[in-house]
Design an enzyme around this catalytic site. Sequence first.
Site, PDB file in Angstrom:
ATOM      1  N   GLY A  83       0.832  -1.198   0.000  1.00  0.00           N
ATOM      2  CA  GLY A  83       0.000   0.000   0.000  1.00  0.00           C
ATOM      3  C   GLY A  83       0.865   1.246   0.000  1.00  0.00           C
ATOM      4  O   GLY A  83       2.019   1.220  -0.431  1.00  0.00           O
ATOM      5  N   SER A  84       0.302   2.324   0.525  1.00  0.00           N
ATOM      6  CA  SER A  84       0.998   3.612   0.475  1.00  0.00           C
ATOM      7  C   SER A  84       2.187   3.637   1.443  1.00  0.00           C
ATOM      8  O   SER A  84       2.233   2.877   2.416  1.00  0.00           O
ATOM      9  CB  SER A  84       0.022   4.724   0.861  1.00  0.00           C
ATOM     10  OG  SER A  84      -0.472   4.464   2.156  1.00  0.00           O
ATOM     11  N   GLY A 130       2.768   2.067   5.195  1.00  0.00           N
ATOM     12  CA  GLY A 130       3.897   1.174   5.454  1.00  0.00           C
ATOM     13  C   GLY A 130       4.814   1.683   6.545  1.00  0.00           C
ATOM     14  O   GLY A 130       5.373   0.908   7.325  1.00  0.00           O
ATOM     15  N   GLU A 137       5.725  -3.408   0.643  1.00  0.00           N
ATOM     16  CA  GLU A 137       5.667  -3.067  -0.790  1.00  0.00           C
ATOM     17  C   GLU A 137       4.876  -1.778  -0.898  1.00  0.00           C
ATOM     18  O   GLU A 137       3.644  -1.793  -0.874  1.00  0.00           O
ATOM     19  CB  GLU A 137       4.940  -4.175  -1.571  1.00  0.00           C
ATOM     20  CG  GLU A 137       5.664  -5.487  -1.612  1.00  0.00           C
ATOM     21  CD  GLU A 137       6.823  -5.469  -2.591  1.00  0.00           C
ATOM     22  OE1 GLU A 137       7.128  -4.411  -3.180  1.00  0.00           O
ATOM     23  OE2 GLU A 137       7.425  -6.530  -2.754  1.00  0.00           O
ATOM     24  N   CYS A 177       1.457   0.782  -8.747  1.00  0.00           N
ATOM     25  CA  CYS A 177       2.640   1.227  -8.005  1.00  0.00           C
ATOM     26  C   CYS A 177       3.780   1.493  -8.982  1.00  0.00           C
ATOM     27  O   CYS A 177       4.661   2.300  -8.723  1.00  0.00           O
ATOM     28  CB  CYS A 177       3.038   0.187  -6.977  1.00  0.00           C
ATOM     29  SG  CYS A 177       3.159  -1.463  -7.663  1.00  0.00           S
TER      30      CYS A 177
HETATM   31  P1  NAD Z   1      -3.417   2.305   1.406  1.00  0.00           P
HETATM   32  O1  NAD Z   1      -2.106   2.516   2.043  1.00  0.00           O
HETATM   33  O2  NAD Z   1      -4.476   3.329   1.601  1.00  0.00           O
HETATM   34  O3  NAD Z   1      -4.046   0.901   1.922  1.00  0.00           O
HETATM   35  C1  NAD Z   1      -3.367  -0.303   1.721  1.00  0.00           C
HETATM   36  C2  NAD Z   1      -3.831  -1.332   2.727  1.00  0.00           C
HETATM   37  O4  NAD Z   1      -3.369  -0.952   4.025  1.00  0.00           O
HETATM   38  C3  NAD Z   1      -5.358  -1.462   2.839  1.00  0.00           C
HETATM   39  O5  NAD Z   1      -5.713  -2.809   3.002  1.00  0.00           O
HETATM   40  C4  NAD Z   1      -5.639  -0.685   4.106  1.00  0.00           C
HETATM   41  O6  NAD Z   1      -6.842  -1.093   4.707  1.00  0.00           O
HETATM   42  C5  NAD Z   1      -4.424  -1.080   4.932  1.00  0.00           C
HETATM   43  N1  NAD Z   1      -4.157  -0.236   6.112  1.00  0.00           N
HETATM   44  C6  NAD Z   1      -4.165   1.114   6.196  1.00  0.00           C
HETATM   45  N2  NAD Z   1      -3.886   1.496   7.468  1.00  0.00           N
HETATM   46  C7  NAD Z   1      -3.689   0.369   8.191  1.00  0.00           C
HETATM   47  C8  NAD Z   1      -3.383   0.100   9.556  1.00  0.00           C
HETATM   48  N3  NAD Z   1      -3.233   1.083  10.454  1.00  0.00           N
HETATM   49  N4  NAD Z   1      -3.250  -1.181   9.956  1.00  0.00           N
HETATM   50  C9  NAD Z   1      -3.389  -2.200   9.073  1.00  0.00           C
HETATM   51  N5  NAD Z   1      -3.711  -2.003   7.766  1.00  0.00           N
HETATM   52  C10 NAD Z   1      -3.855  -0.743   7.335  1.00  0.00           C
HETATM   53  O7  NAD Z   1      -3.130   2.065  -0.166  1.00  0.00           O
HETATM   54  P2  NAD Z   1      -4.174   1.941  -1.368  1.00  0.00           P
HETATM   55  O8  NAD Z   1      -4.753   3.280  -1.664  1.00  0.00           O
HETATM   56  O9  NAD Z   1      -5.089   0.798  -1.152  1.00  0.00           O
HETATM   57  O10 NAD Z   1      -3.186   1.504  -2.567  1.00  0.00           O
HETATM   58  C11 NAD Z   1      -2.411   2.389  -3.293  1.00  0.00           C
HETATM   59  C12 NAD Z   1      -0.991   2.424  -2.783  1.00  0.00           C
HETATM   60  O11 NAD Z   1      -0.436   1.109  -2.762  1.00  0.00           O
HETATM   61  C13 NAD Z   1      -0.064   3.230  -3.687  1.00  0.00           C
HETATM   62  O12 NAD Z   1       0.804   3.984  -2.888  1.00  0.00           O
HETATM   63  C14 NAD Z   1       0.705   2.163  -4.463  1.00  0.00           C
HETATM   64  O13 NAD Z   1       1.941   2.599  -4.958  1.00  0.00           O
HETATM   65  C15 NAD Z   1       0.836   1.109  -3.414  1.00  0.00           C
HETATM   66  N6  NAD Z   1       1.098  -0.214  -3.999  1.00  0.00           N
HETATM   67  C16 NAD Z   1       2.370  -0.711  -3.922  1.00  0.00           C
HETATM   68  C17 NAD Z   1       2.655  -1.929  -4.517  1.00  0.00           C
HETATM   69  C18 NAD Z   1       4.054  -2.482  -4.464  1.00  0.00           C
HETATM   70  O14 NAD Z   1       4.205  -3.676  -4.720  1.00  0.00           O
HETATM   71  N7  NAD Z   1       5.077  -1.717  -4.149  1.00  0.00           N
HETATM   72  C19 NAD Z   1       1.655  -2.653  -5.170  1.00  0.00           C
HETATM   73  C20 NAD Z   1       0.361  -2.111  -5.208  1.00  0.00           C
HETATM   74  C21 NAD Z   1       0.101  -0.886  -4.616  1.00  0.00           C
END
Ligand code: NAD
Length: 509
Positions: free
Chosen positions: A244-245, A249, A266, A300
């Site tokens: 995720g973001s 992370g 990631e 991503c």
């Molecule tokens: P996001 O960070 O908003 O959410 C990602 C996940 O994290 C979701 O399941 C969310 O519920 C969870 N999350 C958030 N806060 C949390 C917490 N406190 N505890 C546990 N879980 C929590 O990201 P998004 O908007 O869903 O996705 C887009 C982002 O993901 C972009 O930044 C993109 O670059 C990244 N991404 C990276 C990769 C990679 O492999 N590097 C792949 C896909 C997406």
Amino acid sequence: MSQVADVSAILSRLGLEPVNAGAWLSGPLAVSGAVVACENPATGQTLASVQLASAAEYDQVVSAAQAVFGRWRMLPAPKRGEIIREISEALRAHKADLGALVTLEVGKIASEGLGEVQESIDMADFAVGLSRQLYGLSMHSERSRHRMFEQWHPLGAVGVITAFNFPNAVWAWNALVAMACGDVVIWKPSIKAALTAVATHRICAAVLERHGFGGVLSLIIGADAEVGEAMIHDKRIPLISATGSTRMGRHVGQVVAARLGRSLLELGGNNAIIVEKDADLDLAVRGILFGAVGTAGQRCTTTRRLFLHADIAEALTQRLVNAYKQVRIGDPLDPATLMGPLIDEGAVRDYERAIESAVAQGGELLVGGSRVDRPGHFVLPTIIRARHDLPICQHETFAPILYISTYTDLADAIQWQNDVPQGLSSSIFTDSFRQVERFLSAEGSDCGIANVNIGTSGAEIGGAFGGEKETGGGREAGSDSWKAYMRRQTCTLNGSGDLPLAQGVRFDL
Ligand code: NAD
């Protein structure tokens, strides 16, 4: 009308209900949280709903996962592989419907929705082979008639947190490899992609249940503040794999590190393509277009920055502007569509704000720059001519915005490419072997992925996927990424009848 009928047929073939439980072992658990509507971002219409799980159901899921881990870890790895092969077949059987659901729920165009499920099938096939290749090294002992080797054991229950934009494949990267390794997997998907998670889980859990291993895969959908926080703080979960973001992370990494757990991160990317003056410009246009506009800029690995050699900059920019004007935007289920919607209104606002900032910082809007006047969350793919060091170019905006800068010396382009906090994917287009060598050398790209004459997105599963710096440093999918899901044990066996100590130490009475 016919599309509405098709949608309900897809949902029903995948076993989705009007309201779906947010906690699953082999079957759904009773949940009592809020009911959240899952919308189609192309129309704003509700597809179905999910009732969220709470911390109590999370505990139930972890207890069940721990119980089945005791048996799963003792099943020989090739036998685990046999079960994963059946999961691969089940995913194949449901590919069309699952791919369509990805399109309906997150707005990817039809071929990308199917491609995402294909990636999961590829991962399953990879994991089947892996189940016979969890090799350890053997070493020569410095002591006579001693034997040293490494072996790899399963870790336990792995928590897999996934982003909305790869609602099926990112789970597969983690879960299928972890299963081959003998781990059990608790999946916490994005609420924005909850239906794809429920449908994927139902298909795969049914295979496990048939073999008496219900609970090896489980699913928990709930609020980050309750279920997400419970998972990342939980000492029963030795590994949290979070995609995720960078904002998410950074928090997850710190919480897991504080309990000395392992995390595999990631996170966000800010990927660039460099185009040299000798590049095949036809290839470059296609690579840039897919990289920057594909998935509506919500990968991503999306191309967000472009560095063009001054000799070809004007001509290539013009070709891209023309190509951008021809991108067919619309219903992502229509096979002719090249760009679907953004995920929600928040993403549209981020897109608008980023463009405003870029222009305020001195960027020049060349094409696009606004939302599309139709229902759903559609925007125009956008190109902005910008100095490489505009503050906005340091950020990942999860939308189709491409910043173009011009250079004359490749060393500058490589430095500019590296000069951002993220380090996921990078590309160069050139026919010069020497320039390729500069790009790939230790003073070249600092990213986890470095491509030549291919854009930044669309990685194959056989390689280890991930990036450096604020992208988190994790590696998933192919190569030896499996090691992250296992614990290493170094074994020394003494068959000598004597007890020599290492390093010649003497300790005799
Ligand atoms: P996001 O960070 O908003 O959410 C990602 C996940 O994290 C979701 O399941 C969310 O519920 C969870 N999350 C958030 N806060 C949390 C917490 N406190 N505890 C546990 N879980 C929590 O990201 P998004 O908007 O869903 O996705 C887009 C982002 O993901 C972009 O930044 C993109 O670059 C990244 N991404 C990276 C990769 C990679 O492999 N590097 C792949 C896909 C997406």
